[in-house]
Design an enzyme around this catalytic site. Structure first.
Site, PDB file in Angstrom:
ATOM      1  N   GLY A   1       0.814  -1.210   0.000  1.00  0.00           N
ATOM      2  CA  GLY A   1       0.000   0.000   0.000  1.00  0.00           C
ATOM      3  C   GLY A   1       0.852   1.267   0.000  1.00  0.00           C
ATOM      4  CG  LEU A   2       0.400   6.228   0.157  1.00  0.00           C
ATOM      5  CD1 LEU A   2       1.346   6.617  -0.967  1.00  0.00           C
ATOM      6  CD2 LEU A   2      -0.752   7.243   0.249  1.00  0.00           C
ATOM      7  CG  LEU A   3       2.199   4.580   6.057  1.00  0.00           C
ATOM      8  CD1 LEU A   3       2.895   5.939   5.934  1.00  0.00           C
ATOM      9  CD2 LEU A   3       1.278   4.568   7.278  1.00  0.00           C
TER      10      LEU A   3
ATOM     11  CB  THR B   1      -7.763   2.129   3.156  1.00  0.00           C
ATOM     12  OG1 THR B   1      -7.548   1.535   1.868  1.00  0.00           O
ATOM     13  CG2 THR B   1      -6.622   1.769   4.068  1.00  0.00           C
TER      14      THR B   1
ATOM     15  CG  ASP C   1      -5.603 -13.049   4.954  1.00  0.00           C
ATOM     16  OD1 ASP C   1      -5.854 -11.972   5.558  1.00  0.00           O
ATOM     17  OD2 ASP C   1      -6.483 -13.822   4.545  1.00  0.00           O
TER      18      ASP C   1
ATOM     19  CE1 TYR D   1     -10.271   2.984   7.229  1.00  0.00           C
ATOM     20  CE2 TYR D   1     -10.819   5.182   8.051  1.00  0.00           C
ATOM     21  CZ  TYR D   1      -9.878   4.251   7.640  1.00  0.00           C
ATOM     22  OH  TYR D   1      -8.545   4.596   7.637  1.00  0.00           O
TER      23      TYR D   1
ATOM     24  CB  ALA E   1      -6.323  -0.548   7.231  1.00  0.00           C
TER      25      ALA E   1
END
Ligand SMILES: NC(=O)c1ccc[n+]([C@@H]2O[C@H](COP(=O)([O-])OP(=O)(O)OC[C@H]3O[C@@H](n4cnc5c(N)ncnc54)[C@H](OP(=O)(O)O)[C@@H]3O)[C@@H](O)[C@H]2O)c1
Length: 286
Positions: free
Chosen positions: A10-12, A68, A42, A130, A66
């Protein structure tokens, strides 16, 4: 120091890998989107989590993974709680087995947005699924780990193969498309690189507790979008101001969930960047 980073695809997670010093050893994980430097784990499979952590034996886990998609969480409630809540508990238990510190990445959405400029000591009141499931992650972390930190971020952005708010704005404005942006939602947009550095600093200084590791601004989505256009030299006239009542989204959004970053700046002597500083940094490394 050896790190295990969930959400490495993911991004972060991917930006942590970019900014980390060479002296650190990083093991990054993915679920359904493998990349060159990630291992499969997983996090909703407790056994797989336990085995992976036993094998890697990290000093620190930074838990970025997460579910997201805020609106999808409203439709897939069980999955949201499993990924954001229960899986955080599995990782926290596994971290204790190997005496690792665990840093959990949380969100400004734990607040209801009635006040803004939230400090770490302010009371939470998450609104949608969320937000509630991410807060459940905060609770499960504290239940199962004795060596934990929570790092809350807000509207994460940065260069990544999947679009985020800022890269979407840049894309649309470069194509000269008009975009409608809300004026009445306020956050603290956070460059993933700066948040990543803050998390490595929390690990390096061996801090515990809650930290707001967000952008150093309290800014509306509309004003932030104008700053993006300004820094990337794009046409601001393509940005139409609208209000939230004209932009129907499934999940409730806090009106002002901006985060106060004084604590990390004072306690860790670490600077959280303003949006302008971060956007310039992003532009300069395109
Ligand atoms: N994005 C924002 O604006 C924002 C704002 C506030 C807080 N946050 C928090 O910041 C953190 C990082 O967000 P991000 O934007 O970097 O996330 P992202 O780019 O959407 O990536 C999500 C990551 O979670 C992984 N993941 C999802 N389900 C998984 C599962 N069952 N097992 C293992 N991994 C799983 C994904 O792996 P695969 O892709 O390989 O499936 C992916 O690597 C999250 O905790 C998020 O809640 C984000």
């Amino acid at each position: 120091m050896k790190f295990f980073i969930t959400g490495g695809s993911g991004l972060l997670g991917s930006r942590i890998a970019t900014v980390a010093d060479d002296e650190h050893e990083l093991v990054l994980s993915h679920n359904s989107n493998p990349t060159d430097n990630t291992v499969k784990c997983d996090i909703t499979d407790e056994d797989e989590v336990k085995k992976t952590i036993q094998k890697v034996k990290p000093d620190v886990i930074i838990h970025c993974a997460a579910m997201t998609n805020v609106d999808l969480c409203e439709d897939e409630i069980d999955t949201a709680y499993k990924v954001n809540g229960d899986a955080t508990g599995y990782l926290a238990k596994a971290s204790e087995d190997v005496d690792a510190k665990m840093i959990y990445v949380s969100t400004d959405f734990v607040f209801d947005g009635t006040k803004g400029n939230y400090k770490e000591t302010d009371e939470v009141n998450p609104l949608g699924i969320y937000a509630k499931s991410k807060y459940d992650g905060e609770v499960q972390l504290q239940k199962y780990s004795n060596n934990w930190a929570i790092a809350r971020v807000s509207v994460l952005y940065g260069w990544h193969e999947r679009l985020n708010f800022t890269t979407w704005v840049i894309d649309e404005l470069r194509k000269e498309n008009e975009i409608n942006i809300v004026t009445d939602q306020i956050n603290s947009p956070t460059l993933a690189d700066n948040a990543a550095e803050a998390m490595l600093e929390i690990a390096g200084q061996d801090k515990n507790g809650i930290y707001h590791t967000a952008g150093n601004d309290l800014i509306s989505r509309y004003d932030f979008t104008r700053q993006i256009a300004d820094v990337f030299d794009l046409d601001e006239n393509l940005i139409n101001p609208i209000t939230s009542d004209k932009f129907i989204q499934k999940a409730p959004r806090p009106r002002d969930s901006s985060l106060n970053v004084n604590k990390i700046e004072k306690e860790l002597d670490f600077k959280m960047e303003t949006c302008e500083e971060s956007l310039i940094r992003m532009r300069d490394c395109e």
